[in-house]
Design a protein around this motif. Structure first.
Motif, PDB file in Angstrom:
ATOM      1  N   LEU A  21     -16.001  16.088  -5.393  1.00  0.00           N
ATOM      2  CA  LEU A  21     -15.729  15.012  -6.355  1.00  0.00           C
ATOM      3  C   LEU A  21     -15.008  14.012  -5.582  1.00  0.00           C
ATOM      4  O   LEU A  21     -14.708  14.002  -4.349  1.00  0.00           O
ATOM      5  CB  LEU A  21     -14.511  15.798  -7.147  1.00  0.00           C
ATOM      6  N   LYS A  22     -14.952  12.792  -6.310  1.00  0.00           N
ATOM      7  CA  LYS A  22     -14.559  11.509  -5.728  1.00  0.00           C
ATOM      8  C   LYS A  22     -13.627  10.920  -7.010  1.00  0.00           C
ATOM      9  O   LYS A  22     -12.535  10.472  -6.493  1.00  0.00           O
ATOM     10  CB  LYS A  22     -15.536  10.483  -5.644  1.00  0.00           C
ATOM     11  N   GLU A  23     -14.025  10.963  -7.826  1.00  0.00           N
ATOM     12  CA  GLU A  23     -13.371  10.395  -9.227  1.00  0.00           C
ATOM     13  C   GLU A  23     -13.505  11.446 -10.248  1.00  0.00           C
ATOM     14  O   GLU A  23     -14.214  11.710 -10.810  1.00  0.00           O
ATOM     15  CB  GLU A  23     -14.188   8.883  -9.505  1.00  0.00           C
ATOM     16  N   GLU A  24     -12.325  11.564 -10.828  1.00  0.00           N
ATOM     17  CA  GLU A  24     -11.908  12.526 -11.782  1.00  0.00           C
ATOM     18  C   GLU A  24     -10.636  12.328 -12.426  1.00  0.00           C
ATOM     19  O   GLU A  24      -9.664  12.344 -11.791  1.00  0.00           O
ATOM     20  CB  GLU A  24     -11.904  13.775 -11.186  1.00  0.00           C
ATOM     21  N   ASP A  30      -8.114   5.818  -6.242  1.00  0.00           N
ATOM     22  CA  ASP A  30      -9.226   5.259  -5.445  1.00  0.00           C
ATOM     23  C   ASP A  30      -9.260   5.981  -4.067  1.00  0.00           C
ATOM     24  O   ASP A  30      -8.950   5.620  -3.040  1.00  0.00           O
ATOM     25  CB  ASP A  30      -8.406   3.820  -5.140  1.00  0.00           C
ATOM     26  N   LEU A  31      -9.793   7.275  -4.229  1.00  0.00           N
ATOM     27  CA  LEU A  31     -10.065   8.057  -2.812  1.00  0.00           C
ATOM     28  C   LEU A  31     -11.112   7.348  -2.063  1.00  0.00           C
ATOM     29  O   LEU A  31     -12.181   6.505  -2.574  1.00  0.00           O
ATOM     30  CB  LEU A  31     -10.818   9.440  -3.386  1.00  0.00           C
ATOM     31  N   ASP A  32     -10.979   7.230  -0.807  1.00  0.00           N
ATOM     32  CA  ASP A  32     -11.825   6.672   0.181  1.00  0.00           C
ATOM     33  C   ASP A  32     -13.130   7.492   0.718  1.00  0.00           C
ATOM     34  O   ASP A  32     -14.089   7.055   0.819  1.00  0.00           O
ATOM     35  CB  ASP A  32     -11.126   6.270   1.440  1.00  0.00           C
ATOM     36  N   PRO A  54       0.898  -1.001   0.088  1.00  0.00           N
ATOM     37  CA  PRO A  54       0.097  -0.110   0.022  1.00  0.00           C
ATOM     38  C   PRO A  54       0.907   1.316   0.098  1.00  0.00           C
ATOM     39  O   PRO A  54       0.505   2.370  -0.761  1.00  0.00           O
ATOM     40  CB  PRO A  54      -0.922   0.038   1.218  1.00  0.00           C
ATOM     41  N   GLN A  55       1.859   1.152   0.873  1.00  0.00           N
ATOM     42  CA  GLN A  55       2.722   2.462   0.709  1.00  0.00           C
ATOM     43  C   GLN A  55       3.460   2.892  -0.409  1.00  0.00           C
ATOM     44  O   GLN A  55       3.721   3.932  -0.791  1.00  0.00           O
ATOM     45  CB  GLN A  55       3.807   2.489   1.951  1.00  0.00           C
ATOM     46  N   THR A  56       3.893   1.648  -1.002  1.00  0.00           N
ATOM     47  CA  THR A  56       4.389   1.709  -2.449  1.00  0.00           C
ATOM     48  C   THR A  56       3.544   2.529  -3.355  1.00  0.00           C
ATOM     49  O   THR A  56       3.823   3.406  -4.135  1.00  0.00           O
ATOM     50  CB  THR A  56       4.851   0.415  -3.380  1.00  0.00           C
ATOM     51  N   ARG A  57       2.111   2.188  -3.378  1.00  0.00           N
ATOM     52  CA  ARG A  57       1.445   2.831  -4.374  1.00  0.00           C
ATOM     53  C   ARG A  57       0.990   4.205  -4.026  1.00  0.00           C
ATOM     54  O   ARG A  57       1.117   5.055  -4.761  1.00  0.00           O
ATOM     55  CB  ARG A  57       0.083   2.067  -4.177  1.00  0.00           C
ATOM     56  N   SER A  90      -7.738  14.176   8.510  1.00  0.00           N
ATOM     57  CA  SER A  90      -8.512  13.134   8.907  1.00  0.00           C
ATOM     58  C   SER A  90      -9.759  12.730   8.514  1.00  0.00           C
ATOM     59  O   SER A  90     -10.690  13.591   8.164  1.00  0.00           O
ATOM     60  CB  SER A  90      -8.898  13.596  10.532  1.00  0.00           C
ATOM     61  N   PRO A  91      -9.721  11.548   8.332  1.00  0.00           N
ATOM     62  CA  PRO A  91      -8.962  10.489   8.283  1.00  0.00           C
ATOM     63  C   PRO A  91      -7.802  10.716   7.141  1.00  0.00           C
ATOM     64  O   PRO A  91      -8.088  11.448   6.158  1.00  0.00           O
ATOM     65  CB  PRO A  91      -9.469   9.186   7.869  1.00  0.00           C
ATOM     66  N   GLN A  92      -6.547  10.548   7.400  1.00  0.00           N
ATOM     67  CA  GLN A  92      -5.272  10.509   6.681  1.00  0.00           C
ATOM     68  C   GLN A  92      -5.238   9.974   5.405  1.00  0.00           C
ATOM     69  O   GLN A  92      -5.461   8.653   5.522  1.00  0.00           O
ATOM     70  CB  GLN A  92      -4.081  10.630   7.610  1.00  0.00           C
ATOM     71  N   GLU A  93      -5.477  10.531   4.268  1.00  0.00           N
ATOM     72  CA  GLU A  93      -5.097  10.054   3.049  1.00  0.00           C
ATOM     73  C   GLU A  93      -4.541  11.068   2.087  1.00  0.00           C
ATOM     74  O   GLU A  93      -4.929  12.234   2.140  1.00  0.00           O
ATOM     75  CB  GLU A  93      -6.235   9.258   2.430  1.00  0.00           C
ATOM     76  N   THR A  94      -3.704  10.519   0.935  1.00  0.00           N
ATOM     77  CA  THR A  94      -3.525  11.575   0.038  1.00  0.00           C
ATOM     78  C   THR A  94      -4.624  11.506  -0.798  1.00  0.00           C
ATOM     79  O   THR A  94      -5.115  10.792  -1.498  1.00  0.00           O
ATOM     80  CB  THR A  94      -2.184  10.915  -0.787  1.00  0.00           C
ATOM     81  N   VAL A  95      -4.891  12.950  -1.081  1.00  0.00           N
ATOM     82  CA  VAL A  95      -6.120  13.222  -1.830  1.00  0.00           C
ATOM     83  C   VAL A  95      -5.438  13.484  -3.293  1.00  0.00           C
ATOM     84  O   VAL A  95      -6.387  13.095  -4.165  1.00  0.00           O
ATOM     85  CB  VAL A  95      -6.646  14.479  -1.606  1.00  0.00           C
ATOM     86  N   GLY A  96      -4.575  14.114  -3.585  1.00  0.00           N
ATOM     87  CA  GLY A  96      -4.011  14.490  -4.991  1.00  0.00           C
ATOM     88  C   GLY A  96      -2.927  15.297  -4.902  1.00  0.00           C
ATOM     89  O   GLY A  96      -2.327  15.403  -3.959  1.00  0.00           O
ATOM     90  N   GLY A  97      -2.484  16.033  -6.062  1.00  0.00           N
ATOM     91  CA  GLY A  97      -1.380  17.068  -5.958  1.00  0.00           C
ATOM     92  C   GLY A  97      -1.755  17.618  -7.569  1.00  0.00           C
ATOM     93  O   GLY A  97      -2.384  17.440  -8.211  1.00  0.00           O
TER      94      GLY A  97
END
Length: 631
Positions: A319-322, A287-289, A99-102, A350-357
């Motif tokens: 947005l969730k998928e774009e 794959d945004l949660d 998962p961290q690799t992705r 929170s909850p922590q996740e990478t959204v984009g950039g």
């Protein structure tokens, strides 16, 4: 140019899942153990960024960053990767993609990393057949990422298998790559601050662009602290200069460790923007949660800074998928230092996740209306060529110096100077740039304004220059307005008499509807000779309205058609001049009031004001009871 300035400097990063062997691989490549903290040794993970020299010859110097892999240390991972030129993606043969690799792959893509090498580590732990499966698995995961076409190298850090091959591949790849911009203004985002006994405060980071040399004055942004580079080190070795792409430590004067923090930026000029609102182009992970909602709190990682803020959309509320790039804005809680083209990562706190950039379109974002028009404007900003960006900056700023243009366009000195030679741009005052089209526009605006004024006030010479400047200063800088007026005078568009500006072909005149009455009035004044009545009587008899008398009196005076003795009596201009000539010809160098009365046959009612007017005009000078001719 010295050999050092010919040399190219690069920093590479090790990225990948925790415990896949990044630190061991770094040590095998460099003979340096980058796990330097006690807690890292105890827990066998990398918490802080580790650095080591990889290779150096006359042509190239390469440094390595060992990026932490654990999820909790994602901030340090982003801070490290943001300044690197090539990434070695480390995947353990016995585990494959994790998962961290992705997540690291997503981050590398968002940060615009273009060069990569895949190192499959721990190959001695598995058989060849399993390695083939792992390679297939990795190849599949890398499709559509920046590592899609990256070469694979099989290595084992303990036995040193494949280490030389990996090292040579890195060297060969970077020798084909352009280095970072060493010509622009110096910028080093700080990722470590510490003190050295007897030396003081030291900051460390990757030189993003430009060069720095020992003794150079610098500024810490966004705090605005002025410092000086007392000493420089590159990989623990003293250096006179540090160049773009190098890992450098700078011993700073005039600042304490407590004043600085990771995320601050050391710069050599004011070209960089300190801002809290940035217009951006972003992509989101596949794959945004959770849904990303309008004005949602986000954590922005840019350079080595980590800042809370909110994301603002102009064409959607969630947005969730774009798959496409989204144009939007980040409004941050704290100031950051950035310029156009800088890359960043957005994470959900929170909850922590990478959204984009994505990347910064304009570091000087403003508040815009929600809607398609704003998106269209952001699109124009995004795709602009250097020429278009300069035009946009000057259209907004009207008149800008070189430093401001660098800030607004994010172009380096060389590109900017080349573009500014285009005939669309104009340098004036020796230091400010504007658009030629804007100069013509302002000239037309002033010309039209003068035309309106001449029609309404035909008897006045023109508009006071200070009045023109004041009335237009809300829209244009004073220096630019002043330049346009002076150029207009030079090229014959405008005329200037004392402080008044007018259309070159304009001559003051009495309005047509009152011209005949004014002419008749002047003839009556002329006929009355030197024994005139009050001027107000003549104006009333001629039917001149009160609203016009002030301007008309001033005009007739300026044209020399009438000359005031005082504020009541006026002589016809030619008769006044004749009276002066007559008096001067029939008196000596000096005369008294009685002498003048004998010559002109005038009562004191006219004579005293007339003589006082001669004094005021400088024809005579009164000395006690006599007057002495001056000219």
């Amino acid at each position: 140019m010295s050999k050092l300035e010919h040399k190219r400097y690069f920093t590479i990063g090790m990225a990948g899942h925790i415990d896949h062997g990044k630190t061991s691989l770094t040590k095998a490549l460099t003979n340096v153990d980058t796990d330097r903290l006690k807690e890292e040794k105890e827990r066998q993970i990398s918490i802080e960024l580790g650095f080591a020299p990889l290779y150096e010859d006359e042509e190239i110097q390469i440094s390595v960053i060992d990026v932490p892999g654990h999820e909790r240390f994602i901030r340090q991972m982003i801070a490290g990767v943001a300044g690197i030129d090539l990434v070695v993606l480390v995947v353990a043969a016995d585990e494959g993609v994790m998962p961290q690799t992705r997540e690291h792959l997503d981050i590398l893509g968002f940060l615009g990393i273009k060069n990569g090498v895949v190192a499959i580590t721990k190959i001695d732990r598995v058989d060849e057949e399993f390695i083939d499966l792992v390679k297939d698995d990795i190849f599949e995961e890398l499709q559509g990422t920046v590592f899609e076409h990256s070469p694979f190298v099989l290595v084992d850090s303990l036995s040193k298998k494949g280490i030389d091959d990996l090292k040579q591949l890195i060297i060969d790849t970077l020798k084909e790559q352009e280095m970072r911009d060493a010509k622009g203004a110096f910028r080093l985002p700080i990722d470590q601050v510490f003190t050295v006994k007897g030396q003081g405060t030291v900051v460390r980071g990757t030189v993003y662009e430009g060069t720095v040399e020992e003794g150079q004055p610098l500024v810490i942004l966004p705090k605005g602290i002025e410092v000086r580079a007392r000493q420089l080190q590159v990989h623990h070795k003293p250096a006179k200069k540090a160049f773009a792409g190098q890992r450098a430590a700078i011993n700073l004067s005039n600042v304490s460790k407590e004043d600085l923090e990771r995320g601050d930026v050391v710069v050599s000029s004011e070209h960089f923007n300190v801002t809290r609102t940035i217009d951006v182009a972003i992509r989101v992970v596949e794959d945004l949660d959770y849904m990303v909602k309008q004005r949602m709190p986000i954590k922005c990682h840019i350079g080595t800074a980590e800042v809370m803020g909110r994301i603002v959309f102009f064409d959607r509320n969630e947005l969730k998928e774009e798959n496409d790039e989204i144009l939007c804005q980040l409004r941050l809680d704290e100031e950051i230092v950035t310029k156009r083209g800088d890359r960043f990562i957005i994470r959900r706190p929170s909850p922590q996740e990478t959204v984009g950039g994505g990347w910064v379109i304009d570091p000087r974002g403003e508040k815009y209306r929600y809607g398609v028009q704003t998106i269209e404007e952001l699109e124009k900003k995004k795709v602009g060529t250097p020429h278009e960006r300069i035009v946009a900056a000057l259209t907004e700023g009207k008149s800008l110096g070189l430093a401001d243009l660098i800030k607004r366009t994010a172009l380096d000195d060389e590109t900017l100077s080349s573009e500014l030679s285009n005939e669309d741009f104009l340098l004036y005052n020796g230091k400010e740039y504007t658009l030629k089209s804007l100069v013509l526009l302002i000239e037309d605006e002033i010309y039209d304004r003068l035309g309106d004024y001449h029609r309404e006030h035909s008897m006045k010479q023109g508009i006071n220059k200070a009045e023109i400047l004041q009335s237009l200063q809300k829209h244009y800088p004073k220096t630019l307005l002043d330049y346009v007026i002076e150029q207009g005078v030079s090229n014959g568009t405008f005329g200037r008499k004392e402080q008044f500006v007018f259309q070159k072909d304009f001559a003051p005149h009495v309005p047509q509807s009152w011209a005949k009455r004014t002419e008749n009035m002047l003839q009556v004044i002329k006929k009355d000779g030197l024994k005139v009545r009050y001027l107000q009587d003549y104006l009333k008899e001629a039917g001149i309205p009160d609203s016009l008398t002030g301007d008309l009196r001033r005009f007739l005076e300026e044209q020399g058609l009438i000359v005031p003795l005082d504020d009541q009596y006026y002589w016809y201009g030619d008769l006044f001049n004749h009276a002066v000539e007559t008096l001067q010809s029939k008196t000596g160098p000096e005369f008294e009031v009685g002498d003048a009365k004998d010559v002109l046959d005038l009562s004191r009612k006219y004579m005293i004001p007339f003589l006082e007017r001669l004094d005021a005009k400088g024809y005579t000078k009164r000395i006690e009871n006599k007057r002495v001719w001056q000219k």
